[in-house]
Enzyme design. Sequence first.
Site, mmCIF file in Angstrom:
data_model
loop_
_atom_site.group_PDB
_atom_site.id
_atom_site.type_symbol
_atom_site.label_atom_id
_atom_site.label_comp_id
_atom_site.label_asym_id
_atom_site.label_seq_id
_atom_site.Cartn_x
_atom_site.Cartn_y
_atom_site.Cartn_z
ATOM 1 N N LYS A 110 -37.492 7.467 1.442
ATOM 2 C CA LYS A 110 -38.074 7.383 0.101
ATOM 3 C C LYS A 110 -37.107 7.855 -0.967
ATOM 4 O O LYS A 110 -36.360 8.791 -0.781
ATOM 5 C CB LYS A 110 -39.340 8.212 0.034
ATOM 6 C CG LYS A 110 -40.279 7.799 1.113
ATOM 7 C CD LYS A 110 -41.700 7.751 0.708
ATOM 8 C CE LYS A 110 -42.438 7.111 1.856
ATOM 9 N NZ LYS A 110 -43.744 6.644 1.546
ATOM 10 N N CYS A 484 -44.497 -5.006 -1.155
ATOM 11 C CA CYS A 484 -45.057 -4.486 -2.395
ATOM 12 C C CYS A 484 -46.423 -3.884 -2.126
ATOM 13 O O CYS A 484 -47.099 -4.253 -1.179
ATOM 14 C CB CYS A 484 -45.255 -5.612 -3.412
ATOM 15 S SG CYS A 484 -43.763 -6.496 -3.788
ATOM 16 N N TRP A 529 -50.235 7.440 -3.410
ATOM 17 C CA TRP A 529 -49.984 6.012 -3.556
ATOM 18 C C TRP A 529 -50.892 5.366 -4.594
ATOM 19 O O TRP A 529 -51.074 4.155 -4.620
ATOM 20 C CB TRP A 529 -50.083 5.321 -2.196
ATOM 21 C CG TRP A 529 -48.953 5.750 -1.301
ATOM 22 C CD1 TRP A 529 -47.860 6.489 -1.661
ATOM 23 C CD2 TRP A 529 -48.803 5.477 0.096
ATOM 24 N NE1 TRP A 529 -47.042 6.707 -0.572
ATOM 25 C CE2 TRP A 529 -47.594 6.094 0.516
ATOM 26 C CE3 TRP A 529 -49.560 4.779 1.034
ATOM 27 C CZ2 TRP A 529 -47.133 6.024 1.832
ATOM 28 C CZ3 TRP A 529 -49.091 4.715 2.346
ATOM 29 C CH2 TRP A 529 -47.895 5.332 2.732
ATOM 30 N N ASP A 567 -54.408 9.579 8.408
ATOM 31 C CA ASP A 567 -52.974 9.392 8.149
ATOM 32 C C ASP A 567 -52.535 10.168 6.912
ATOM 33 O O ASP A 567 -53.211 10.127 5.887
ATOM 34 C CB ASP A 567 -52.694 7.905 7.848
ATOM 35 C CG ASP A 567 -52.904 7.008 9.056
ATOM 36 O OD1 ASP A 567 -52.622 7.444 10.172
ATOM 37 O OD2 ASP A 567 -53.335 5.853 8.848
ATOM 38 N N CYS A 611 -44.917 9.157 8.536
ATOM 39 C CA CYS A 611 -43.762 8.312 8.779
ATOM 40 C C CYS A 611 -42.696 8.455 7.720
ATOM 41 O O CYS A 611 -42.767 7.847 6.682
ATOM 42 C CB CYS A 611 -44.147 6.850 8.933
ATOM 43 S SG CYS A 611 -45.293 6.237 7.722
ATOM 44 N N HIS A 693 -40.317 -1.510 11.538
ATOM 45 C CA HIS A 693 -39.916 -2.138 10.275
ATOM 46 C C HIS A 693 -39.107 -3.404 10.519
ATOM 47 O O HIS A 693 -38.933 -4.210 9.631
ATOM 48 C CB HIS A 693 -39.079 -1.176 9.441
ATOM 49 C CG HIS A 693 -39.841 0.039 9.016
ATOM 50 N ND1 HIS A 693 -39.793 1.214 9.724
ATOM 51 C CD2 HIS A 693 -40.685 0.253 7.988
ATOM 52 C CE1 HIS A 693 -40.569 2.113 9.121
ATOM 53 N NE2 HIS A 693 -41.124 1.550 8.076
#
Length: 762
Positions: A110, A484, A529, A567, A611, A693
Amino acid sequence: MSRFPQSTVLGYPRIGPRRELKRALESYWDGGSTREELDRVGAELRAATWRRLGELGLEGLPSNTFSLYDQVLDTAVLLGAVPERYRGAADPYFAMARGTDGLAPLRMTKWFDTNYHYIVPEIGPGTVFKLDAAKPLAELREARALGFETRPVVVGPVTFLLLSADPGAALDRLDDVLACYEELLGVLAAEGVAWVQLDEPALVQDRTPGELAAVRAAYDRLGAVAARPGLFVSSSFGPLGEALPVLAATPVEAIGVDLVRGGLDGLDALAGKTVVAGVVSGRDVWRTSPERAAHALRAVARHAAQVVVGTSCSLLHVPYDLEAETGLDPALRARLAFAEQKVAEVVALARGGFDGPAPAVRPAPGREPVAAGERSPYPVRAAAQAAHLGLPTLPITTIGSFPQTGELRAARAALTAGTLPEAEYERRVEAEIERVIRLQERLGLDVLVHGEPERNDMVQYFAEHLDGFAVTANGWVQSYGSRCTRPPILHGDVSRPGPITVRWARHAQSLTDKPVKGMLTGPVTIVAWSFVRDDLPLRDVVFQVAAAVREEVRDLEAAGVSIIQVDEPALRELLPLRQAARAGYLEWAVSAYRRATSGVADRTQIHTHLCYSDADQILDAIDGLDADVTTIESARSGARILDAINTVNTVNTVNTVNTVNTVNTVNTADTADTADTVGAFGRGLGPGVYDIHSPRVPSAGEVEALLRRTLAALPADRVWVNPDCGLKTRTYEQVEAALSNVAEATGKLRAELASLTSGRPS
Ligand code: GLN
Ligand code: ZN
């Protein structure tokens, strides 16, 4: 030096107002279009952006803020820092970003405390730097051909090195990197460029004296380049603090400061400089308070030689245009600004007038967080869960989502459009759940999931079912590459009108005798988020969400769900960038999580999932979540999490690891007893066994090797087997192949463990 334009933005969204770039990228990756077609879409998006910024009256237009994947990766390419192993790939750029059949991608993590992910450069003693200025030059010329003079934007040398995989070793290469930047400045000067922007957001974090010395050395040296554009060094995501006087003492002509997050202290150091005053937030969707902005601009003007109105960071982190949102409540809408509206605010402020209404700031009393809530001690819970669940050694599970098929997405769109009856949509979701359950049974997984087919997104789904949130129709923000999200807007008090996930969980459990995990998003992640109201302390907002999640957890348990995963992949993301603020944040974040998850009986097993690659930074907090099982990204980041856990554990135990990768080191029950009495991660842990990923399917041997590493670090009875993260971006074909290799590797190790245990005297 020519005068800096009066208004600017540090960067702009690039995925396209209708995610045109996403579609173009995915079609290129799938072999459905050529590189030329992809590049044409890129050029169209860049042209549209410059035109729009020009129409809005912005004076200082940036270029090179476009990227086909990521600006840090672009910078690595600019500097020639492409690791040797990718050079032979058909497309080295996308090989670094996404991997190929034979090659794992570079790590991704990130970008500061945002939900944008960058590709982590690999810089070492052997890296050969060689300037390749093709991209910034091409964009510059492209803009010129359209009649726009632009300011190329590049990640600055210090931030680039500090963000790389081994920052210490990378910083040793500063001199060599600076040679490339010097050359770049010369190239841009020869091209007639007036200003270049070097992004140095790493300067808002705590920096050592050595790193500050590197800042000084870097900008003294770049400042000394004879023929060069004006140097604009920008910062974002917080106050520059001790880096401000250091930077100000160098010859850089312009400095960008984040005045939304940063205070107005220390601005006197900016005397004589052009200051790009970041008064319009690039991080949220709220309209700028004209009083607050004007106050900050006046404070800067007392010291600066020139005040430029700008954004606090790139507008990459907000959606394109509020005009595309027709369904929002007008009262909420009046409080909002997306990228276009923020540009208009910048322009209006620069023109000296600002006639927008002040955002409605509702004075709300700060609420004291409620008690976190405690569960029984872990050994008590563990015994109750073992008896209740009866799981095998090395239980295999997944993180929650299974592939989101085109049919499902189309069905959801049709439901929203009103062309598919709700009952039919629900029938299709149930059919998908059945497919996922049967697949997992066939593969031999132990703890099943329903696959999350009803969810568009792990945060948006909950936002749609909680009061206090609004969701957008087109408010897409780039997360990584072509990926996105549409962050919901948390604008009011949060509450849960009724159960959200219970009916799907109940349906899934009704289809199988194996346990099915209930799947929820945690309070910190839901808030992290979303775009969050700024009239309440963040902590209080998170506790409101925690109360709603707690109700859902209890309803799932009451519906017969015996494993519930909550999560928190964003736990680290909200970690304050400065050390001093971290302990306070982690304390309330962890207690909000415990509030959400502690309302269940001992025999109900709570899982959490995280994660990101640098979980080792907050190991104590992850441990503090007190989840019975923690599944965590590991494969993609080279199992560093195991090293961290090892370091913590070996301090107190005899459980040293010197024989990794040999069959006989697999820990058996007696080492487990030792670990029982020691601290870190004395509960279930599932370090991911493969990276989800990338479309690459891991071999059974690869999974086995990672499992052996885990088993060398942890007692076998604590180890869970799972992928790094959810599977929604993969295809069923990839998932089936990968998970069957996972099951094969697990079976082999289980057999070894069984023979080791049975071979021992009791
Ligand atoms: N349960 C979610 C999923 O599997 C978790 C996603 C995440 O960690 N980002 O999709
Ligand atoms: Zn994840």
